[in-house]
Design a protein around this motif. Sequence first.
Motif, PDB file in Angstrom:
ATOM      1  N   ASN A 286     -43.578 -24.931-111.850  1.00  0.00           N
ATOM      2  CA  ASN A 286     -44.036 -25.340-110.246  1.00  0.00           C
ATOM      3  C   ASN A 286     -44.955 -24.964-109.942  1.00  0.00           C
ATOM      4  N   PHE A 287     -46.494 -24.970-111.347  1.00  0.00           N
ATOM      5  CA  PHE A 287     -47.732 -25.544-111.119  1.00  0.00           C
ATOM      6  C   PHE A 287     -47.586 -26.896-111.494  1.00  0.00           C
ATOM      7  N   PHE A 288     -48.998 -27.383-110.747  1.00  0.00           N
ATOM      8  CA  PHE A 288     -49.098 -28.748-110.614  1.00  0.00           C
ATOM      9  C   PHE A 288     -51.066 -28.610-110.593  1.00  0.00           C
ATOM     10  N   THR A 289     -51.441 -29.306-111.250  1.00  0.00           N
ATOM     11  CA  THR A 289     -52.598 -30.150-111.184  1.00  0.00           C
ATOM     12  C   THR A 289     -53.473 -31.594-110.141  1.00  0.00           C
ATOM     13  N   VAL A 290     -53.747 -31.680-109.172  1.00  0.00           N
ATOM     14  CA  VAL A 290     -53.745 -33.253-109.086  1.00  0.00           C
ATOM     15  C   VAL A 290     -54.123 -34.208-109.920  1.00  0.00           C
ATOM     16  N   ARG A 291     -54.831 -34.059-110.927  1.00  0.00           N
ATOM     17  CA  ARG A 291     -54.342 -34.930-112.015  1.00  0.00           C
ATOM     18  C   ARG A 291     -52.734 -35.455-112.530  1.00  0.00           C
ATOM     19  N   ASP A 292     -51.432 -34.021-112.565  1.00  0.00           N
ATOM     20  CA  ASP A 292     -50.345 -34.277-112.730  1.00  0.00           C
ATOM     21  C   ASP A 292     -49.789 -35.205-111.967  1.00  0.00           C
ATOM     22  N   LEU A 293     -49.538 -34.699-111.318  1.00  0.00           N
ATOM     23  CA  LEU A 293     -49.525 -35.840-109.318  1.00  0.00           C
ATOM     24  C   LEU A 293     -49.771 -37.443-109.988  1.00  0.00           C
ATOM     25  N   LEU A 294     -51.269 -37.245-109.804  1.00  0.00           N
ATOM     26  CA  LEU A 294     -51.120 -38.762-109.917  1.00  0.00           C
ATOM     27  C   LEU A 294     -51.191 -39.766-111.200  1.00  0.00           C
ATOM     28  N   ASP A 295     -51.016 -38.842-112.697  1.00  0.00           N
ATOM     29  CA  ASP A 295     -50.406 -39.235-113.774  1.00  0.00           C
ATOM     30  C   ASP A 295     -49.314 -39.703-113.701  1.00  0.00           C
ATOM     31  N   GLN A 296     -48.277 -38.598-112.718  1.00  0.00           N
ATOM     32  CA  GLN A 296     -46.844 -38.740-112.884  1.00  0.00           C
ATOM     33  C   GLN A 296     -46.641 -40.170-111.714  1.00  0.00           C
ATOM     34  N   VAL A 302     -50.793 -41.154-100.928  1.00  0.00           N
ATOM     35  CA  VAL A 302     -50.016 -39.547-100.959  1.00  0.00           C
ATOM     36  C   VAL A 302     -49.759 -38.679-100.599  1.00  0.00           C
ATOM     37  N   ILE A 303     -50.633 -37.903-101.642  1.00  0.00           N
ATOM     38  CA  ILE A 303     -50.949 -36.298-101.469  1.00  0.00           C
ATOM     39  C   ILE A 303     -51.772 -36.524-100.808  1.00  0.00           C
ATOM     40  N   ARG A 304     -52.255 -37.123-100.087  1.00  0.00           N
ATOM     41  CA  ARG A 304     -53.622 -36.845 -98.485  1.00  0.00           C
ATOM     42  C   ARG A 304     -52.848 -36.346 -97.675  1.00  0.00           C
ATOM     43  N   ALA A 323     -43.100 -36.036-100.338  1.00  0.00           N
ATOM     44  CA  ALA A 323     -43.800 -37.288-100.737  1.00  0.00           C
ATOM     45  C   ALA A 323     -44.069 -38.739-100.697  1.00  0.00           C
ATOM     46  N   ARG A 324     -41.912 -38.636-100.798  1.00  0.00           N
ATOM     47  CA  ARG A 324     -41.232 -39.924-100.457  1.00  0.00           C
ATOM     48  C   ARG A 324     -41.542 -40.210 -99.198  1.00  0.00           C
ATOM     49  N   GLU A 325     -40.877 -39.479 -98.536  1.00  0.00           N
ATOM     50  CA  GLU A 325     -41.177 -40.019 -96.961  1.00  0.00           C
ATOM     51  C   GLU A 325     -42.844 -40.673 -96.285  1.00  0.00           C
ATOM     52  N   ALA A 326     -43.999 -39.642 -96.846  1.00  0.00           N
ATOM     53  CA  ALA A 326     -44.961 -39.915 -97.083  1.00  0.00           C
ATOM     54  C   ALA A 326     -44.796 -41.956 -97.238  1.00  0.00           C
ATOM     55  N   LEU A 392     -57.999 -47.517-101.406  1.00  0.00           N
ATOM     56  CA  LEU A 392     -56.740 -46.270-101.437  1.00  0.00           C
ATOM     57  C   LEU A 392     -55.768 -46.969-102.047  1.00  0.00           C
ATOM     58  N   GLY A 393     -55.727 -48.327-101.230  1.00  0.00           N
ATOM     59  CA  GLY A 393     -54.616 -49.397-101.637  1.00  0.00           C
ATOM     60  C   GLY A 393     -53.748 -49.451-102.627  1.00  0.00           C
ATOM     61  N   GLY A 394     -54.701 -49.646-103.655  1.00  0.00           N
ATOM     62  CA  GLY A 394     -54.012 -50.459-104.403  1.00  0.00           C
ATOM     63  C   GLY A 394     -52.648 -49.947-105.465  1.00  0.00           C
ATOM     64  N   TRP A 395     -52.261 -48.733-104.915  1.00  0.00           N
ATOM     65  CA  TRP A 395     -50.791 -48.557-105.136  1.00  0.00           C
ATOM     66  C   TRP A 395     -49.583 -48.937-104.064  1.00  0.00           C
TER      67      TRP A 395
END
Length: 463
Positions: A286-296, A302-304, A323-326, A392-395
């Motif tokens: 369950n170890f994630f870097t910030v980049r791991d989540l961004l790449d996923q 959402v992370i913020r 994360a889904r709720e955010a 931040l809104g492109g997503w």
Amino acid sequence: MVTIRLHNSKTRTKEAFVPLDPENVRMYVCGPTVYDRAHLGNGRPVVVFDTLYRLLRHVYGADHVTYARNFTDVDDKINATAATRKAAGDPRSMEALIHERTEETIGWYHADMDALGALRPNFEPRATEYIGPMVAMIEGLIAGGHAYAKDGHVLFRVRSYKDYGALSGRSVDDMIAGARVEVAPFKEDPMDFVLWKPSSEEEPGWASPWGRGRPGWHIECSAMSYELLGASFDIHGGGLDLQFPHHENEVAQSCCAHPEASFARYWMHNEMLQVEGKKMSKSLGNFFTVRDLLDQGVPGEVIRFVYLSTHYRKPMDWTAEKAREAEATLRKWREMVSGVEAGEPAASVIEALSDDLNTAGAIAALHDLSRAGDAAGLKASAKLLGLLEDRLGGWAITITDFAPFVARLASLRAEAMTTKDFAPVDALKSALTEAGVEVRMSKAGVDLLPGPGFDPAKLEALK
């Protein structure tokens, strides 16, 4: 003026924040050691103190707040990575390999923290740029009887500072009894800590009165904060894991080096992060870097949002459900504020943030604004938390947002096929590209996608 109240780790109470100089509010936050990607826990203090920085700028004015966050770019882990590359056959010098690794990692850090919506601090000092001031501070500590040189090392004499342990609430004797401390022949006392240590020929090193060597970790922040913010400044922040020994040692050496000053007046520490209820660990998967989540595909915004949903002094649990709720909340809010001019931040949001950075309360107030249909207030208030910003809104862009432009391009292209004048097509393509939109035109039709530099505001202006 708004009164900000902060929990001061130094006094263990919530206090009214009164800056030394309202014209120059100063904050120092311990930054990363640049040997690898920032993991999810590393991102939390960045977002916490970025939010405080935004609040301070709102209250005192953007030109009256100075924020410094350092890079530790001399460290044994960095050296080990460079040595591994050297052993693998890289012909370059260790110095070149270390420089490459730190530059690479700082680039990653900037990209990842930018994706979380964090503003860049006013100063981002690198430890290697402040070796001279570190040596000067160490010399002063030796002259004052607070440090001593032995076998190429210089150590801080912990018992020379009577208030050692006050920040973390520990006594020196209890620490010796209950902690694992390094016992070395060059130490007068087991609790004494290193200010300077010798370097081998392969390790990075600098000339000093005690021989070629490099600084200990703790002296770095004391020297850099002094050079950039002065002997006394307002706020010092970082993760709770740094309170002891790093911050405790900073206090001791800084107050002994500058006994006339107070060093940091307000200390703030954020709690640690878990993932799905468990401590983050590679062994648990369950170890994630910030980049791991961004790449996923998890957007930085959402992370913020998930970070800010928990008060900074409480342990935070990252979950996929949060994360889904955010994401659902942010999509709804972005749709609501689309094309709306931001108003003024709501008093309820400012009040929550001013109460020891109560971001969870501030988000609750954003929900109230959304339910009330106050789009202008929602947009302005969310920006105070680093949310709903255009960059931040492109997503959150959907295919329906691009539909008018797809139709317009298709129409212009059909017309150009007859007139042979493709200038209008090229002009619209250029304008879309300038807005960060990826334009794909083929016989099958027109496709538009948000690109890396997508700017919703520029797209909106083309309508």
